[in-house]
Design a protein around this motif. Structure first.
Motif, PDB file in Angstrom:
ATOM      1  N   CYS A 232       1.944 -11.869  -0.195  1.00  0.00           N
ATOM      2  CA  CYS A 232       1.621 -10.680  -1.031  1.00  0.00           C
ATOM      3  C   CYS A 232       3.339 -10.334  -1.280  1.00  0.00           C
ATOM      4  CB  CYS A 232       1.259  -9.772  -0.182  1.00  0.00           C
ATOM      5  SG  CYS A 232      -0.656  -9.942   0.160  1.00  0.00           S
TER       6      CYS A 232
ATOM      7  N   ASP B  29      -7.238   2.040  -0.307  1.00  0.00           N
ATOM      8  CA  ASP B  29      -7.228   1.863  -1.955  1.00  0.00           C
ATOM      9  C   ASP B  29      -7.396   3.136  -2.432  1.00  0.00           C
ATOM     10  OD1 ASP B  29      -7.486  -0.900  -1.572  1.00  0.00           O
ATOM     11  OD2 ASP B  29      -9.432  -0.950  -1.979  1.00  0.00           O
TER      12      ASP B  29
ATOM     13  N   ALA C 279      -3.974   4.765  -4.336  1.00  0.00           N
ATOM     14  CA  ALA C 279      -3.769   5.119  -5.761  1.00  0.00           C
ATOM     15  C   ALA C 279      -3.058   6.556  -6.317  1.00  0.00           C
ATOM     16  CB  ALA C 279      -5.335   5.320  -6.074  1.00  0.00           C
TER      17      ALA C 279
ATOM     18  N   ARG D  93      -6.620  -6.535   5.319  1.00  0.00           N
ATOM     19  CA  ARG D  93      -7.121  -5.617   4.344  1.00  0.00           C
ATOM     20  C   ARG D  93      -6.356  -4.599   3.746  1.00  0.00           C
ATOM     21  NH1 ARG D  93      -8.225  -3.261   0.566  1.00  0.00           N
ATOM     22  NH2 ARG D  93      -9.981  -2.575  -0.238  1.00  0.00           N
TER      23      ARG D  93
ATOM     24  N   ARG E 182      -3.398  -5.816   1.638  1.00  0.00           N
ATOM     25  CA  ARG E 182      -4.040  -6.221   0.481  1.00  0.00           C
ATOM     26  C   ARG E 182      -4.546  -5.025  -0.399  1.00  0.00           C
ATOM     27  NH1 ARG E 182      -3.892 -11.994  -0.216  1.00  0.00           N
ATOM     28  NH2 ARG E 182      -3.669 -13.020   1.754  1.00  0.00           N
ATOM     29  N   PHE E 183      -4.338  -3.897  -0.188  1.00  0.00           N
ATOM     30  CA  PHE E 183      -4.886  -2.657  -0.895  1.00  0.00           C
ATOM     31  C   PHE E 183      -4.730  -3.054  -2.487  1.00  0.00           C
ATOM     32  CE2 PHE E 183      -0.265  -1.836  -1.223  1.00  0.00           C
ATOM     33  CZ  PHE E 183      -0.160  -1.334  -2.488  1.00  0.00           C
ATOM     34  N   ALA E 184      -5.973  -2.413  -2.942  1.00  0.00           N
ATOM     35  CA  ALA E 184      -6.105  -2.736  -4.502  1.00  0.00           C
ATOM     36  C   ALA E 184      -5.027  -1.945  -5.245  1.00  0.00           C
ATOM     37  CB  ALA E 184      -7.538  -2.447  -4.866  1.00  0.00           C
TER      38      ALA E 184
END
Ligand code: PEP
Length: 249
Positions: A33, A219, A223, A244, A247-249
């Motif tokens: 990442c 997520d 944001a 997880r 790897r947040f969106a």
């Protein structure tokens, strides 16, 4: 312009073997990442073992630091010792240090300045208790923690400082601040930074959110415009959940 930072605080958890295995797994995720920074703060006793598997991209941090380089400070750790173990960052003013060990803003400021003097990037933790929030004192508390925590701190590079907003009532409780509540606090802190530092410096300082961040809520939190990362306790202790979160969106 602000590179997201996902930081794991392992507190007083994990055996050496567990720490090494978890760090190796997290290092693999960090390497995959490249658009975000990943940090872990293992117990001091695990730093040397973790360093062997951390690779280039996983940032190591101390969970606290003394303001002096050496001397008669039983139980403390020197910024030089953290540097020698490969640390680039250090947590200061964590709510457990403030509330269990009674560290006050003045002491936290000394720790923070000691870290900066030795080239460590401090993560200054701030946050209100539930009683303070219920009595509408949140912003007052944050104002004092930031001003006193950053007393006599000049900054020419915003990457040298990270702030973590961690409402005390959300740490380790499973309760997360609403995204609006978190964003509101982050905007307040950024305005405060703009009053203390030049505009471009204040705009570049990363402000993390902390308090029961997990795979289900990361997520939405990430944001928010002024949430630049997460300081994660419980969910950083398993490779699966921390991956997880990273790897947040
Ligand atoms: C923390 O230790 O800073 C923290 C936020 O813990 P948790 O994620 O478990 O609430």
């Amino acid at each position: 312009m602000r590179t997201p930072l996902i930081a794991g605080n392992w507190k007083m958890h994990l055996s050496l073997a567990e720490a090494r295995a978890l760090a190796a797994a997290v290092a693999g995720v960090a390497a995959a990442c490249p658009d975000r920074e990943v940090m872990i703060a293992p117990p001091y006793t695990a730093l040397a073992a973790v360093r062997e598997v951390a690779g280039e991209r996983l940032i190591l941090a101390g969970q606290n630091v003394c303001w002096e380089e050496k001397g008669a400070f039983t139980g403390e750790i020197s910024p030089l010792m953290l540097r020698e173990l490969g640390c680039r960052m250090v947590i200061v003013g964590h709510s457990e240090r403030r509330h269990i060990f009674h560290e006050d803003n003045r002491m936290i400021n000394r720790r923070l300045r000691g870290a900066l003097r030795q080239g460590l990037i401090p993560i200054l933790c701030i946050g209100e208790t539930l009683a303070e929030r219920d009595s509408a004192k949140t912003m007052e508390v944050l104002d004092q923690q930031v001003r006193e925590g950053l007393d006599q701190v000049s900054l020419s590079d915003p990457a040298r400082l990270v702030i973590a907003y961690e409402p005390v009532w959300a740490i380790g409780t499973g309760k997360t601040a609403g995204t609006d509540q978190a964003q509101e606090a982050h905007v307040f802190v950024r305005r405060l930074l703009a009053a203390l530092y030049e505009k471009n410096i204040a705009a570049g300082i990363r402000i993390l959110y902390g308090g029961s961040v997990n795979p289900a809520n990361v997520d939405e939190l990430m944001a928010q415009a002024d949430i630049d990362g997460a300081l994660v306790g419980g969910a950083s202790l398993s490779a699966e959940s921390f991956e997880r979160v990273i790897r947040f969106a």
